[in-house]
Structure formats: C-alpha cells, structure tokens
Write an enzyme that holds these catalytic residues in place. Sequence first.
Site, PDB file in Angstrom:
ATOM      1  N   GLU A 127      19.962  12.112   3.590  1.00 23.93           N
ATOM      2  CA  GLU A 127      18.544  12.022   3.995  1.00 23.93           C
ATOM      3  C   GLU A 127      18.256  13.073   5.062  1.00 23.93           C
ATOM      4  OE1 GLU A 127      15.634  10.126   3.049  1.00 23.93           O
ATOM      5  OE2 GLU A 127      14.925  11.686   4.403  1.00 23.93           O
TER       6      GLU A 127
ATOM      7  N   CYS B 151       7.656   4.588   1.927  1.00 24.99           N
ATOM      8  CA  CYS B 151       7.099   3.238   2.068  1.00 24.99           C
ATOM      9  C   CYS B 151       7.231   2.721   3.494  1.00 24.99           C
ATOM     10  CB  CYS B 151       7.775   2.277   1.088  1.00 24.99           C
ATOM     11  SG  CYS B 151       7.127   0.613   1.221  1.00 24.99           S
TER      12      CYS B 151
ATOM     13  N   CYS C 231       3.448   2.301   2.690  1.00 26.78           N
ATOM     14  CA  CYS C 231       3.063   0.885   2.587  1.00 26.78           C
ATOM     15  C   CYS C 231       3.093   0.110   3.910  1.00 26.78           C
ATOM     16  CB  CYS C 231       4.000   0.127   1.642  1.00 26.78           C
ATOM     17  SG  CYS C 231       4.811   1.089   0.397  1.00 26.78           S
TER      18      CYS C 231
ATOM     19  N   LYS D 169       0.788   1.500   6.830  1.00 25.00           N
ATOM     20  CA  LYS D 169      -0.578   1.328   6.289  1.00 25.00           C
ATOM     21  C   LYS D 169      -1.013  -0.137   6.359  1.00 25.00           C
ATOM     22  CE  LYS D 169      -0.933  -0.148   2.487  1.00 25.00           C
ATOM     23  NZ  LYS D 169      -0.772   0.376   1.162  1.00 25.00           N
TER      24      LYS D 169
ATOM     25  N   TYR E  94      -5.893   4.752  -4.636  1.00 26.52           N
ATOM     26  CA  TYR E  94      -5.331   3.738  -3.738  1.00 26.52           C
ATOM     27  C   TYR E  94      -5.469   4.157  -2.267  1.00 26.52           C
ATOM     28  CZ  TYR E  94      -2.540   1.432  -7.473  1.00 26.52           C
ATOM     29  OH  TYR E  94      -2.106   0.743  -8.574  1.00 26.52           O
TER      30      TYR E  94
ATOM     31  N   GLU F 133      -7.828   2.538   0.750  1.00 26.37           N
ATOM     32  CA  GLU F 133      -7.158   1.799   1.823  1.00 26.37           C
ATOM     33  C   GLU F 133      -7.511   2.386   3.187  1.00 26.37           C
ATOM     34  OE1 GLU F 133      -3.071   1.782   0.478  1.00 26.37           O
ATOM     35  OE2 GLU F 133      -3.407   0.008  -0.782  1.00 26.37           O
TER      36      GLU F 133
ATOM     37  N   ARG G 217     -15.099  12.512  -7.236  1.00 33.13           N
ATOM     38  CA  ARG G 217     -15.730  13.221  -8.353  1.00 33.13           C
ATOM     39  C   ARG G 217     -16.148  12.317  -9.510  1.00 33.13           C
ATOM     40  NH1 ARG G 217     -10.341  16.554 -10.389  1.00 33.13           N
ATOM     41  NH2 ARG G 217      -9.064  14.713 -10.812  1.00 33.13           N
TER      42      ARG G 217
ATOM     43  N   HIS H 126      -7.882 -27.114  -4.632  1.00 36.22           N
ATOM     44  CA  HIS H 126      -9.272 -27.130  -4.206  1.00 36.22           C
ATOM     45  C   HIS H 126      -9.399 -27.437  -2.731  1.00 36.22           C
ATOM     46  CE1 HIS H 126     -13.564 -27.470  -4.858  1.00 36.22           C
ATOM     47  NE2 HIS H 126     -13.551 -28.572  -4.128  1.00 36.22           N
TER      48      HIS H 126
ATOM     49  N   GLU I 237      -8.341 -21.066  -7.531  1.00 34.08           N
ATOM     50  CA  GLU I 237      -8.533 -22.098  -8.564  1.00 34.08           C
ATOM     51  C   GLU I 237      -9.475 -21.612  -9.676  1.00 34.08           C
ATOM     52  OE1 GLU I 237     -10.683 -25.748  -7.557  1.00 34.08           O
ATOM     53  OE2 GLU I 237     -11.602 -24.731  -5.855  1.00 34.08           O
TER      54      GLU I 237
HETATM   55  P1  NDP Z   1      -4.371   8.289  -6.906  1.00 35.24           P
HETATM   56  O1  NDP Z   1      -3.811   8.941  -8.098  1.00 35.24           O
HETATM   57  O2  NDP Z   1      -4.451   6.814  -6.833  1.00 35.24           O
HETATM   58  O3  NDP Z   1      -5.827   8.869  -6.619  1.00 35.24           O
HETATM   59  C1  NDP Z   1      -6.041  10.246  -6.485  1.00 35.24           C
HETATM   60  C2  NDP Z   1      -7.497  10.489  -6.189  1.00 35.24           C
HETATM   61  O4  NDP Z   1      -7.668  11.879  -5.939  1.00 35.24           O
HETATM   62  C3  NDP Z   1      -8.399  10.131  -7.364  1.00 35.24           C
HETATM   63  O5  NDP Z   1      -9.603   9.619  -6.872  1.00 35.24           O
HETATM   64  C4  NDP Z   1      -8.606  11.484  -8.042  1.00 35.24           C
HETATM   65  O6  NDP Z   1      -9.820  11.602  -8.714  1.00 35.24           O
HETATM   66  C5  NDP Z   1      -8.631  12.398  -6.837  1.00 35.24           C
HETATM   67  N1  NDP Z   1      -8.280  13.771  -7.190  1.00 35.24           N
HETATM   68  C6  NDP Z   1      -7.113  14.214  -7.703  1.00 35.24           C
HETATM   69  N2  NDP Z   1      -7.157  15.545  -7.895  1.00 35.24           N
HETATM   70  C7  NDP Z   1      -8.393  15.945  -7.494  1.00 35.24           C
HETATM   71  C8  NDP Z   1      -9.051  17.189  -7.481  1.00 35.24           C
HETATM   72  N3  NDP Z   1      -8.447  18.304  -7.888  1.00 35.24           N
HETATM   73  N4  NDP Z   1     -10.320  17.242  -7.012  1.00 35.24           N
HETATM   74  C9  NDP Z   1     -10.944  16.111  -6.598  1.00 35.24           C
HETATM   75  N5  NDP Z   1     -10.371  14.898  -6.592  1.00 35.24           N
HETATM   76  C10 NDP Z   1      -9.103  14.811  -7.047  1.00 35.24           C
HETATM   77  O7  NDP Z   1      -3.518   8.891  -5.691  1.00 35.24           O
HETATM   78  P2  NDP Z   1      -3.333   8.456  -4.178  1.00 35.24           P
HETATM   79  O8  NDP Z   1      -3.116   9.717  -3.454  1.00 35.24           O
HETATM   80  O9  NDP Z   1      -4.410   7.540  -3.720  1.00 35.24           O
HETATM   81  O10 NDP Z   1      -1.992   7.616  -4.249  1.00 35.24           O
HETATM   82  C11 NDP Z   1      -0.845   8.129  -4.915  1.00 35.24           C
HETATM   83  C12 NDP Z   1      -0.092   7.035  -5.587  1.00 35.24           C
HETATM   84  O11 NDP Z   1       0.631   6.293  -4.631  1.00 35.24           O
HETATM   85  C13 NDP Z   1      -0.953   5.995  -6.297  1.00 35.24           C
HETATM   86  O12 NDP Z   1      -1.350   6.373  -7.577  1.00 35.24           O
HETATM   87  C14 NDP Z   1      -0.045   4.812  -6.315  1.00 35.24           C
HETATM   88  O13 NDP Z   1       0.823   4.932  -7.402  1.00 35.24           O
HETATM   89  C15 NDP Z   1       0.711   4.950  -5.013  1.00 35.24           C
HETATM   90  N6  NDP Z   1       0.144   4.090  -3.951  1.00 35.24           N
HETATM   91  C16 NDP Z   1       0.161   2.735  -4.112  1.00 35.24           C
HETATM   92  C17 NDP Z   1      -0.356   1.918  -3.147  1.00 35.24           C
HETATM   93  C18 NDP Z   1      -0.328   0.443  -3.351  1.00 35.24           C
HETATM   94  O14 NDP Z   1       0.423  -0.038  -4.201  1.00 35.24           O
HETATM   95  N7  NDP Z   1      -1.138  -0.331  -2.629  1.00 35.24           N
HETATM   96  C19 NDP Z   1      -0.936   2.439  -1.920  1.00 35.24           C
HETATM   97  C20 NDP Z   1      -0.924   3.869  -1.862  1.00 35.24           C
HETATM   98  C21 NDP Z   1      -0.407   4.654  -2.844  1.00 35.24           C
HETATM   99  P3  NDP Z   1      -9.992  11.159 -10.247  1.00 35.24           P
HETATM  100  O15 NDP Z   1      -9.919   9.682 -10.270  1.00 35.24           O
HETATM  101  O16 NDP Z   1     -11.339  11.702 -10.580  1.00 35.24           O
HETATM  102  O17 NDP Z   1      -8.877  11.808 -11.002  1.00 35.24           O
END
Ligand code: NDP
Length: 452
Positions: free
Chosen positions: A36, A44, A49, A52, A179, A183, A200, A437, A442
């Site tokens: 590492e 995480c 996680c 956050k 996500y 958050e 977008r 309840h 529920e």
């Molecule tokens: P996501 O894939 O969830 O979301 C990415 C966002 O960025 C989307 O809204 C996407 O838009 C936008 N985006 C991507 N490329 C562009 C671009 N070129 N121009 C404009 N907008 C863009 O990624 P996150 O970064 O939020 O999280 C990464 C991953 O980490 C998640 O998918 C998830 O797997 C994991 N995660 C899980 C969590 C949990 O379990 N609670 C918490 C945080 C992360 P569009 O939708 O239009 O493509």
Amino acid sequence: MTSQFDFDLIVIGAGSGGVRAGRIAAGYGARVAVIEGDRPGGTCVIRGCVPKKLLVYGASFAGEAEDAAGFGWQLDGLRHSWAQLIAAKDKEIDRLEGIYRNLLKNAGATLIEGWGKITGPHSVLVGTDSYTAERILIATGGHPAMPAIPGLAENAITSNEALDLKQRPNHILVYGSGYIALEFAGIFAGFGSQVDLVYRADLPLRGFDDDVRRHIAEALTDRGINLVSGRTISEVKQTDTGYEVVLDNGRVLTPDKVMAATGRSPNIEGLGLQEAGIKTNERGAVMVDEWSQTSTASIYAVGDVTDRINLTPVAIAEGHAFADTHFGGIARHIGYDNVPSAVFSQPNIASVGLTEPQAISEYGKIDVFESRFRAMKNTLSGRPEKTYMKLIVAKDSQKVIGVHMVGPDAAEIMQGMAIAVKMGAKKSDFDAVIGIHPSAAEEFVTMRTPRP
Ligand code: NDP
C-alpha cells in the site's frame, strides 16, 4: 518443499477488497504480502463511505432541529463548528486506519508500504525491492475523474478534498448527479451552504428508476438545493471572491467552491499492466473473468479497478471469494444480480433489483405497486417531504423483482428487502407478512392494488 516464491500471494492495494482477500488468504495459512502506497483502509475507509457517512450524520441534525420545533422544542441559537466536525472525523479515520493495519498484522500478513509495480507474472517491484509470489491480486481501486472542461481541473475540488475542507463553503456548485454529487449536495445543504447541483440529464441519478429520480428531484428542491438540469459546464474561471462557472447556455453561476462529482476511473497508472500483458478495457479497467482472473493466468483483480459494480461490499465479496477459491479449497465466485445499494442523500434513496424499464424488457408483463405518503413525523414537523416506495412484480411468476424507496432510513429498510428479493420472494410472501406499526417500512407489506 519450500516455495520458489517469496509469498503465496501479493496483494497490491490495502483497501476493502485487498485487505479482505489478504487476511482471509493468510487465515488459510498462505504467506501474504499487502502493498500500500497510501493509508491502509483505501477509498471507503479513508476518503469515501466512512468519512462521507459521518458528515451525512452531522448534516442530518440540522433537519432534525428544524423538525423538532413542531414537537415543542425551542432550539434557538443552534451553532455548528465545521473545524470541530472535521477534527472529530479525522480522529475516527485514524482509529479505523489502525484497525485495518491490525487486521492484516493479526492475520499474519506482511504490510509493505510503497507503490507496487508489476514486473512479470510473479514479480512486483516496490521502490528498489523486488518481491515474488505465486499469485498477484490487483486491488488498487479508483480515483475521481473529471471531464476536460477549461478551468475545471485547475479550480474544482473532488470528493477527496471535500472531506477535508478547512472551512465550509457558503455557496458550492456540485457538478454531476450521481451517488457522490447527491450525497455531498445533501451534506453541504444540511450545514447551511447554498448548493447548485448542475447536471446534464433531465433528472438526477441516471440509471435509477424514473419514479425515484422524479421524487428525489422534488425532495432536493424542497430541501433548498438549486437543481440546474440539462446543462453542462463550458468553463470555470477563478475570481477575487470565488469562481465564475459558465454553463452551455451562457448562464453564469458564482459559487465560492466548485466540486466535480463526475464519476471515477480505475487506478492503473504505474502498475506495469502493459509490460505484464494484462488487458484493460476502453475505460482503463482491468479485464477479468468471473473468477477475477486477468489475461495473465497468475494475476487477478478485484474491486473498483475492474469496474464491475463499484461498491465496497462487492469488492469485499470478490476478494473473499478469490481467497476461498485459491487458498481455502472452496471454489466460488460471486453473483452480481440483486445487489442492493443506497445513496445517502437527504432523504436517503435505496434500491434492489430492476427498474421499471429493465423489468419490462426482461419480464414483459409486470405489476407496479407504489405508495407516496407523508411520514408520520412530518405531520407535526410540518415538513412537506413525502416518502416514496415502489414494488415491481413479474406478472407471470408473481416474483418481486424490484424494490425502490426514497425516504428516511431507506438504506436500513432495503437491506432486509434485498434478502427477500434474493430468495425469490413472491408478492404473496410480502402480503403474508404482518406490518410493524406505525412504521414507514410496513408499507412494503401492505400495498394491495397495482398501479393501473
Ligand atoms: P456516478 O457514475 O454515480 O455519477 C457520475 C455523474 O457524473 C453522473 O451524473 C454523470 O452524468 C456525470 N458525468 C460523467 N461524465 C460527465 C461529463 N463528461 N460531463 C458532465 N457530466 C458527467 O459517479 P460518482 O462519481 O457519483 O460515483 C462513482 C461510483 O462510486 C458510483 O457509481 C458508485 O458505484 C460508487 N459510490 C457509491 C456510493 C454508495 O454506495 N452510497 C457512494 C459514492 C460512490 P450522466 O448521468 O449524464 O452520465
């Protein structure tokens, strides 16, 4: 017979997947090294996680205090110290890092601190030291990705920095609606920052069920977040007081912080993948088969670096299955269907199984049961927010194939729902359960009439 290798297993990356694989393998008696270059614990624990969720908890008290007024509390003069919160969070992360170090130590694995570079099917270089192993596991995770937009990379923070800000921004623009964007929008809005969420698509959270997306868009707006949909950023410029963010329609927003939450990319730089003949896909993810084996037979990969389902519990499950298979004599790989997940926005979102369009394309005819209601707490609190719950049932088999929720405690409720869905529960099984309840949960066992 002594082995020709220094170790039976070298794991590169002490995050959730790597540590699980390393310590389970060591528990089976394998000689394990985990390399590492940063802090053990990985995304995480150190910058994802866990910190956050601590900030999500912190932010949630503001809403609780607002709600308390309807129950007769007078909480005047509520103040918050951002510095105190960040210091407390840092202390907890230090403690967890120590636990991760001990997990490896107690399992008998060797932690090698430095960045690993694969130099052959059985060899890894760390600095000037070379180590060999019968098997190598890549578990290096991912990092925030940003689109190439003038001024964005120079001026925007990512989730890495957002967790360590010295001061809370008064006005933050969050780019993206996945996500992480939702958050952090909830965290900053909870603490009182003005939040612009620029994305977008027409609705947040592409890929989630459309009813969930519509409902959360309303809920975020009700919570004071400024949703700017259908827009991209053309340019970010620094000014004396903050930033000018120019959108594709020419509109200019002027936050004092810009955060990009635009997806994550696999960590493969400097790993020596090409030299070792390890194939990657167009997104830079290490390509693996169902056994997490790469194109080089002795080298495996788990977690976000493989870009399958990028969730901590999935990486942990992949790492555990790998260790069981190769060191425990239990050949198994994990299944990727019905993986539940939650977005810790305010309110929470959680889902398991299929969205409505996915269900129609896979099963043809479906029944949809839904419930939209004002939670009992909100009758006195006066908060207009509604909870949304949805069950999707395959018409022929009557199996519940999708469960979705937006509302308080959705993550906690969905974990139990996921067991039912994974077991193949039918709607009649849900109906046969007596509700608790009064609770929101529920509703999942009392929905009687499908949507027309
Ligand atoms: P996501 O894939 O969830 O979301 C990415 C966002 O960025 C989307 O809204 C996407 O838009 C936008 N985006 C991507 N490329 C562009 C671009 N070129 N121009 C404009 N907008 C863009 O990624 P996150 O970064 O939020 O999280 C990464 C991953 O980490 C998640 O998918 C998830 O797997 C994991 N995660 C899980 C969590 C949990 O379990 N609670 C918490 C945080 C992360 P569009 O939708 O239009 O493509």
